[in-house]
Write a protein that holds these residues in place. Sequence first.
Motif, short mmCIF file in Angstrom:
data_model
loop_
_atom_site.label_atom_id
_atom_site.label_comp_id
_atom_site.label_asym_id
_atom_site.label_seq_id
_atom_site.Cartn_x
_atom_site.Cartn_y
_atom_site.Cartn_z
N ASN A 162 0.82 -1.21 0.00
CA ASN A 162 0.00 0.00 0.00
C ASN A 162 0.86 1.27 0.00
O ASN A 162 0.42 2.30 -0.52
N SER A 163 2.05 1.19 0.53
CA SER A 163 2.97 2.33 0.43
C SER A 163 3.34 2.57 -1.04
O SER A 163 3.31 3.70 -1.52
N LEU A 164 3.68 1.49 -1.74
CA LEU A 164 3.99 1.61 -3.17
C LEU A 164 2.79 2.14 -3.95
O LEU A 164 2.93 3.01 -4.81
N GLN A 165 1.62 1.60 -3.64
CA GLN A 165 0.39 2.02 -4.31
C GLN A 165 0.15 3.52 -4.10
O GLN A 165 -0.11 4.26 -5.05
N GLY A 166 0.23 3.95 -2.88
CA GLY A 166 -0.02 5.36 -2.56
C GLY A 166 0.97 6.30 -3.22
O GLY A 166 0.60 7.36 -3.73
N ILE A 167 2.23 5.91 -3.24
CA ILE A 167 3.25 6.75 -3.87
C ILE A 167 3.00 6.83 -5.38
O ILE A 167 3.05 7.91 -5.97
N ALA A 168 2.72 5.68 -6.00
CA ALA A 168 2.46 5.67 -7.44
C ALA A 168 1.24 6.54 -7.77
O ALA A 168 1.26 7.30 -8.74
N GLN A 169 0.20 6.44 -6.96
CA GLN A 169 -0.99 7.26 -7.19
C GLN A 169 -0.66 8.74 -7.07
O GLN A 169 -1.11 9.55 -7.88
N HIS A 170 0.10 9.10 -6.06
CA HIS A 170 0.44 10.51 -5.86
C HIS A 170 1.25 11.04 -7.04
O HIS A 170 0.99 12.14 -7.54
#
Length: 191
Positions: A162-170
């Motif tokens: 979810n850290s990777l997901q959130g960073i990619a989304q941002h």
Amino acid sequence: MNSRQQQKEQRRQLILQTALDLFIRKGYGETKIADIAKAANMSMGLLFHYFDSKEKLYEALIRIGSEKLKMELNFGTTSPLATFQYIAEDIFQTIRANPFAAKMFVLMENAQHLDTLPADIKEMLVEADKLITKSISLIEEGQRLNEIRDGNPQALAIAFWNSLQGIAQHIALHPEVPCPEAEWIIAILKK
């Protein structure tokens, strides 16, 4: 590939990129096929030559995203922590180099919350959850080797992905911001 085939493939990619931008900015429900055609600077008839409907276009994007999520987490003799380091570096390198990839993270996350998708598309979306499940045994192995911190392996997998997901989304929504270092995400797991 001859020039006609290249032109068709370029047009198809333009449609996919345009639709992806609109789907993540306006949402699936609010995006009309006419909006996509206008933004791609083509007639609706030409767009329909490539995709029969908005649903088929969305499905094509989900298929692309699902294929990218089918990664193997077994890198042979590499340590579990090194495997997670490789994954984080690879994802960050990809989203830095390719805005389309970063935007796919947003699309895939948003698609998970749509009730109106056909069952076959929903099945493709299950791959995202499989990454977390596949990671659990790798985290347990890293804990046995004393390179991954103690703690619930499922919770650690959720924190990592979810850290990777959130960073990619941002980054997809704010491409001008700097991308974090992979080591910062690995610190979530590292003992």
